[in-house]
Design a protein around this motif. Structure first.
Motif, short mmCIF file in Angstrom:
data_model
loop_
_atom_site.label_atom_id
_atom_site.label_comp_id
_atom_site.label_asym_id
_atom_site.label_seq_id
_atom_site.Cartn_x
_atom_site.Cartn_y
_atom_site.Cartn_z
N GLY A 40 2.87 -10.08 -10.63
CA GLY A 40 2.69 -8.83 -11.36
C GLY A 40 1.72 -7.91 -10.65
O GLY A 40 1.73 -6.69 -10.87
N TYR A 41 0.89 -8.47 -9.77
CA TYR A 41 -0.06 -7.66 -8.99
C TYR A 41 0.50 -7.32 -7.60
O TYR A 41 -0.02 -6.45 -6.92
N ASP A 86 -4.78 -11.87 -20.67
CA ASP A 86 -3.98 -12.03 -19.46
C ASP A 86 -4.83 -12.57 -18.31
O ASP A 86 -4.42 -13.49 -17.58
N PHE A 319 3.71 -14.48 -16.30
CA PHE A 319 3.28 -13.52 -15.29
C PHE A 319 4.45 -12.74 -14.70
O PHE A 319 4.31 -11.59 -14.30
N LYS A 320 5.62 -13.39 -14.62
CA LYS A 320 6.80 -12.71 -14.06
C LYS A 320 7.18 -11.49 -14.86
O LYS A 320 7.67 -10.50 -14.31
N CYS A 322 5.20 -9.60 -16.37
CA CYS A 322 4.08 -8.65 -16.42
C CYS A 322 3.97 -7.86 -15.13
O CYS A 322 3.85 -8.45 -14.06
N LYS A 323 4.02 -6.57 -15.21
CA LYS A 323 3.85 -5.70 -14.04
C LYS A 323 2.56 -4.92 -14.17
O LYS A 323 2.35 -4.18 -15.14
#
Length: 325
Positions: A40-41, A86, A319-320, A322-323
């Motif tokens: 996401g990072y 998060d 996490f996938k 989450c952007k």
């Protein structure tokens, strides 16, 4: 405008030079496997060949930026609260990744490695850890390899004498000299300062791979010796005791356990259990039952790996989706 142009240029490069896309996909996959806590990072759209080191550096900077924002906030509104949750999950993922490295190291152990190799990966020999609430000790021991519940110890001791173990149980009452050393001893107490508060005790014995049956069977004899010593404090000071033997199995040893009436339990490899009966003295008529687990080195590793993968996969999936901007 900058983002639109970058996207258009990236699309042209990917269409006209397919090898760039293939190379970038491999880099992104490698990053996601090695650093799932940063999913996401990572930048989705980069022009040209994706630099692994640059992508990692930028993702880490964003992660640190968000940590700083949350830690310096005087008040957590709903957005910052969600961000804090998060970030906590990502910090947990880092620890789960550390566990994965320990398990990978255990998987490489062969009969050429000494018993100390396994021992030190669980808890370094001759060490004593107190109070699991101290977060600085979390990377100094890997008792979770046996079971996550054993991370909640009051005292964890590695290759210390039975005299020291008993003195810890009795809170400093001097004991007769006893130089026998259990591989690992874990003590649990609701209130270690209260002498009236009884404790739970776990004793673990290890044997290396590739040894003869007679040496493997020594683990049971050693556990019996520890039990004889500890039963003097049961049930007045010790309320529960568990014993574990971690060895390499073969058919001869399985037959030996069967003849001793051990019961096989579910595991990724081989695990046996028996409630052994122990008498407190020659005059005792009623025995006390104490649980004894004998598990293979492979069960020890595979079961820990299966539990760890569950945690890691749950975190990865979160996490996938989450952007991070």
């Amino acid at each position: 405008m900058k983002k639109i142009f970058r996207t258009k240029i990236a699309n042209i490069i990917q269409r006209e030079i397919p090898s760039f896309k293939e190379s970038n996909e491999k880099t992104k996959l490698s990053l996601s496997k090695s650093y799932p806590h940063l999913l996401g990072y990572f930048e989705d759209e980069e022009i040209g060949i994706v630099s692994r080191s640059k992508s990692l550096e930028m993702a880490q900077q964003k992660f640190l930026r968000d940590q700083k924002t949350v830690l310096e906030a005087e008040y957590l509104d709903e957005e910052k609260y969600d961000k804090a949750m998060d970030l906590s999950s990502r910090s947990l993922a880092e620890y789960i990744l550390y566990r994965e490295k320990i398990i990978s190291k255990l998987e490489t152990i062969t009969n050429k490695d000494s018993e100390a190799t396994i021992h030190n990966l669980i808890l370094p020999k001759r060490s004593i850890l107190k109070n699991n609430h101290n977060i600085t000790t979390i990377y100094n021991n890997n008792l979770w390899l046996l079971d996550n519940k054993y991370m909640t110890y009051t005292t964890a001791m590695s290759e210390r004498t039975m005299q020291e173990v008993v003195e810890e149980i009795t809170q400093g009452v001097e004991q007769e000299s006893d130089s026998n050393r259990p591989d690992l001893a874990i003590i649990f107490s609701d209130n270690p300062e209260d002498l009236s508060c009884k404790v739970d005790v776990v004793i673990i014995e290890l044997k290396k791979r590739g040894i003869k049956l007679s040496k493997t069977e020594e683990v049971i004899s050693q556990l019996k010796q520890r039990a004889t010593k500890l039963m003097n404090y049961y049930p007045n000071r010790i309320q529960r005791i568990w014993f574990y033997g971690i060895v390499e199995f073969n058919d001869e040893f399985k037959l030996s356990l069967k003849n001793e009436h051990y019961t096989p339990l579910f595991s990724k490899d081989t695990l046996y259990y028996k409630e052994n009966e122990w008498y407190l003295s020659l005059e005792s008529d009623i025995p006390y039952k104490v649980g004894t687990y004998i598990l293979s080195i492979d069960a020890f590793i595979k079961d820990a790996k299966a539990h760890n993968e569950i945690f890691l996969n749950i975190l990865k999936e979160g996490f996938k989706a989450c952007k991070i901007n």
